[in-house]
Design an enzyme around this catalytic site. Structure first.
Site, PDB file in Angstrom:
ATOM      1  N   SER A   1      -6.898  18.172  37.124  1.00  0.00           N
ATOM      2  CA  SER A   1      -7.144  16.769  36.576  1.00  0.00           C
ATOM      3  C   SER A   1      -8.349  16.448  37.234  1.00  0.00           C
ATOM      4  O   SER A   1      -9.508  16.879  37.372  1.00  0.00           O
ATOM      5  CB  SER A   1      -5.995  16.026  36.739  1.00  0.00           C
ATOM      6  N   HIS A   2      -7.795  15.036  38.176  1.00  0.00           N
ATOM      7  CA  HIS A   2      -8.957  14.356  38.697  1.00  0.00           C
ATOM      8  C   HIS A   2      -9.259  14.764  40.131  1.00  0.00           C
ATOM      9  O   HIS A   2     -10.169  14.162  41.044  1.00  0.00           O
ATOM     10  CB  HIS A   2      -8.574  12.896  38.838  1.00  0.00           C
TER      11      HIS A   2
ATOM     12  N   ASP B   1     -12.156  11.968  33.405  1.00  0.00           N
ATOM     13  CA  ASP B   1     -11.837  12.755  34.631  1.00  0.00           C
ATOM     14  C   ASP B   1     -11.914  14.232  34.348  1.00  0.00           C
ATOM     15  O   ASP B   1     -12.495  14.729  33.397  1.00  0.00           O
ATOM     16  CB  ASP B   1     -10.475  12.345  34.935  1.00  0.00           C
TER      17      ASP B   1
ATOM     18  N   ASP C   1     -10.314  16.841  33.639  1.00  0.00           N
ATOM     19  CA  ASP C   1      -9.787  17.563  32.382  1.00  0.00           C
ATOM     20  C   ASP C   1      -9.934  16.641  31.177  1.00  0.00           C
ATOM     21  O   ASP C   1      -9.334  17.212  30.090  1.00  0.00           O
ATOM     22  CB  ASP C   1      -8.433  18.093  32.905  1.00  0.00           C
TER      23      ASP C   1
ATOM     24  N   ASP D   1      -8.602  13.859  30.562  1.00  0.00           N
ATOM     25  CA  ASP D   1      -7.401  13.080  29.451  1.00  0.00           C
ATOM     26  C   ASP D   1      -7.420  11.634  30.261  1.00  0.00           C
ATOM     27  O   ASP D   1      -6.857  10.803  29.655  1.00  0.00           O
ATOM     28  CB  ASP D   1      -6.183  13.687  29.733  1.00  0.00           C
ATOM     29  N   ARG D   2      -8.359  11.265  31.249  1.00  0.00           N
ATOM     30  CA  ARG D   2      -8.210   9.741  31.870  1.00  0.00           C
ATOM     31  C   ARG D   2      -9.457   9.240  31.299  1.00  0.00           C
ATOM     32  O   ARG D   2     -10.262   9.689  30.716  1.00  0.00           O
ATOM     33  CB  ARG D   2      -8.177   9.875  33.333  1.00  0.00           C
TER      34      ARG D   2
ATOM     35  N   GLU E   1      -0.323   4.784  30.975  1.00  0.00           N
ATOM     36  CA  GLU E   1      -0.023   4.583  32.500  1.00  0.00           C
ATOM     37  C   GLU E   1      -1.322   4.080  33.172  1.00  0.00           C
ATOM     38  O   GLU E   1      -2.387   4.075  32.658  1.00  0.00           O
ATOM     39  CB  GLU E   1       0.011   6.061  32.880  1.00  0.00           C
TER      40      GLU E   1
ATOM     41  N   LYS F   1      -2.391  12.476  27.306  1.00  0.00           N
ATOM     42  CA  LYS F   1      -3.242  11.382  27.181  1.00  0.00           C
ATOM     43  C   LYS F   1      -4.687  12.004  26.913  1.00  0.00           C
ATOM     44  O   LYS F   1      -4.944  13.092  27.063  1.00  0.00           O
ATOM     45  CB  LYS F   1      -3.343  10.533  28.635  1.00  0.00           C
TER      46      LYS F   1
END
Ligand code: G1P
Ligand code: ZN
Length: 542
Positions: A112-113, A276, A278, A280-281, A362, A375
């Site tokens: 992720s991030h 981010d 990947d 999703d954010r 979230e 997300k």
């Protein structure tokens, strides 16, 4: 062509909030990735001949593990693998591909991030057939297998060519290298009013999107610049790099500081956003205003019917427990359900599948909807653009009006990273031990109303998840929440979530940290953060 390899278990392969995340050198140990992937397959049933989706965020070690996963999928009996060209699939795109092609599941490679590179983070996550992260009963089973594994199966063949779209044979299984962007871009066109957004951009509405040298670059280029006509150069840092250019691909006010500064400047574009590692954010910043993810969730939900994909209205809204209560007020006004879940996207899956919730979010910059089971950073950006194109108002005006209507939930998260694990656990244990005595206690002007350790009862499958964070609620709706991160890879990360509800519009222009000052102090008094962690201030404030 397939071989069975003898192996011995590793003891540290317990999946966290979002799959197994470790430093690259940990994954590079002999059979480490193989053990975990075999344990995934060993906990699944009925996949013979079925399709598996594989993709990742392009970080260091992505290609190597993709080759391993493909060869192991072949040896374990999958019929087909869909893999993104170059090994690339953003997390939401992977979720969509799993759903669209009715795959059995998917393996998503990402941390992720978290930073990437030879000594930074890597991760493996399994998603089920609905496109979402595996629920706890599956991740528990995977973990159990990692502790007893003795062999794994792998095809003894040459590497797959990941850079040419089309089909290849791997030990009797078909590998199809797909365009990583096109299915996802098509889905976005069905949800949003692309002509309205295109017209708004053509009319001089200026945007900037920072892909942070991570996976959303190719997606944002194609959708924002090519399909929607945003000015060339609107998408920054659009080439995914294995080390994200040495940065944290985390779209927050610390790691996307340059974007923030630009958006606060006199000549700022109208809308700024980032995603981010990947994809999703999301980070949403209007000219002169940062929109907290909790507020963004509430504002998106309140305006969602302006987008064609949501014109019929929302079934309900779901938010993680630490996310502010702003969305609750929207749900109340719309007369729809509101669900409070533990941290982690996996808890939304059941609510989305059951049709109880349409939009979820979230506080950690994750927002999404029933269109996939992850997300989705670009989705949030496009829904904002759709709303802005229809309302033709600025982000700041939309936010101010929202607060006037619903009240403002001032909100901030203070993270203490890489804290000594024993100290962090000690802090949480001591808080837990006080819970019963806290109601009624006064801290300055604040009075504690209730205090508990959050437990979630899933309304769909009735499963119960305990110890999901300590909540201290004050009279009047303010709140402090404490929990330990489940995604960190070294030491412990203490997260403190602070929230104040302010109904009075005359008090909506205060600096957030100032508005929360007494609660921040109360959090330290209650938990002894400074004393126990030895830290005088948080590592990251968002
Ligand atoms: C963090 C966030 C959480 C998010 C997760 C995966 O988890 O807080 O909201 O779902 O990353 O992106 P944590 O490190 O707090 O366990
Ligand atoms: Zn992510």
């Amino acid at each position: 062509m397939t071989k069975t390899v003898t192996t011995t278990p590793y003891t540290d392969q317990k999946p966290g909030t979002s799959g197994l995340r470790k430093k690259v050198p940990v994954f590079q140990q002999q059979n480490y990735a193989e053990n975990f992937i075999q344990s995934i397959f060993d906990s699944l049933e009925g996949f013979a001949g079925k399709t598996l989706v594989i993709g990742g965020d392009g970080r260091f070690y992505n290609r190597e593990v993709i080759q391993i996963a493909i060869k192991m999928a072949a040896a374990n009996g999958f019929g087909r693998v869909l893999v993104g060209r170059g090994g690339i699939l953003s997390t939401p795109a992977a979720s969509h591909v799993i759903r669209k092609y009715e795959a059995f599941g998917g393996i998503v490679l990402s941390a992720s991030h978290n930073p990437g590179g030879p000594t930074e983070d890597f991760g493996i996550k399994y998603n089920i057939g609905n496109g979402g992260p595996a629920p706890e009963k599956v991740t528990d089973a995977i973990y159990a297998h990692t502790k007893t594994i003795t062999t794994y199966k792998i095809a003894d063949v040459a590497d797959v060519n990941l850079d040419a779209e089309g089909e290849q044979d791997v030990a009797g299984m078909t590998v199809q290298v797909i365009n990583p962007v096109s299915d996802y871009a098509e889905l976005m066109e069905t949800l949003f009013d692309f002509p309205a957004i295109r017209a708004h951009l053509a009319g001089g509405f200026r945007i900037v999107f920072d892909a942070m040298s991570a996976v959303t670059g190719p997606y944002a280029k194609e959708i924002l610049e090519n399909r929607l006509g945003a000015a060339k150069g609107s998408v920054l840092n659009f080439v995914p790099l294995p080390d994200f250019g040495g940065h944290h691909p985390d779209p927050n006010l610390v790691h996307a500081r340059a974007l923030y500064e630009e958006m606060m400047g006199d000549d700022a574009p109208d809308f700024g956003a980032a995603s981010d590692g990947d994809g999703d954010r999301n980070l949403i910043i209007g000219k002169g205003i940062f929109v907290t993810p909790s507020d963004s969730l509430a504002m998106l939900a309140a305006n969602a019917t302006l987008a064609p994909g949501y014109a019929k209205g929302l079934a309900g809204i779901a938010r993680s427990m630490p996310t502010s209560g702003a969305a609750d007020r929207v749900a109340e006004k719309l007369g729809i359900g509101i669900y409070e879940t533990p941290t982690g996207w996996k808890f939304f899956g059941n609510l989305l599948d059951a049709g109880l919730a349409t939009i979820c979010g979230e506080e950690s910059a994750g927002t999404g909807s029933s269109h996939v089971r992850e997300k989705d950073g670009l989705w949030a950006v496009l829904l904002w653009l759709n709303i802005l194109a229809v309302r033709k108002e600025s982000v700041i005006d939309i936010a101010r009006e929202h607060w006037t209507t619903y009240g403002r939930n001032y909100y901030s998260r203070h993270d203490y990273e890489e804290v000594d694990s024993a100290a962090a656990n000690g802090l949480m244990d001591a808080l837990r031990a006080q819970l019963g005595t806290l109601p009624g206690r006064k801290l300055g002007d604040l009075v504690i109303e209730t205090a508990d350790d959050f437990s979630y009862h899933d309304p769909v499958d009735q499963s119960v998840s305990n110890n999901q964070g300590i909540r201290i609620l004050f009279v009047g709706g303010s709140r402090v929440v404490f929990r330990l991160s489940g995604t960190g890879t070294s030491g412990a990360t203490l997260r403190v979530y602070i929230e104040r509800f302010e109904p009075d519009a005359a008090k909506h222009d205060v600096d957030t940290q100032v508005a929360l000052a007494d609660l921040i102090e109360a959090a330290d008094t209650l938990a002894g953060i400074k004393e126990r962690t030895g830290r005088t201030e948080p590592t990251v404030i968002t």
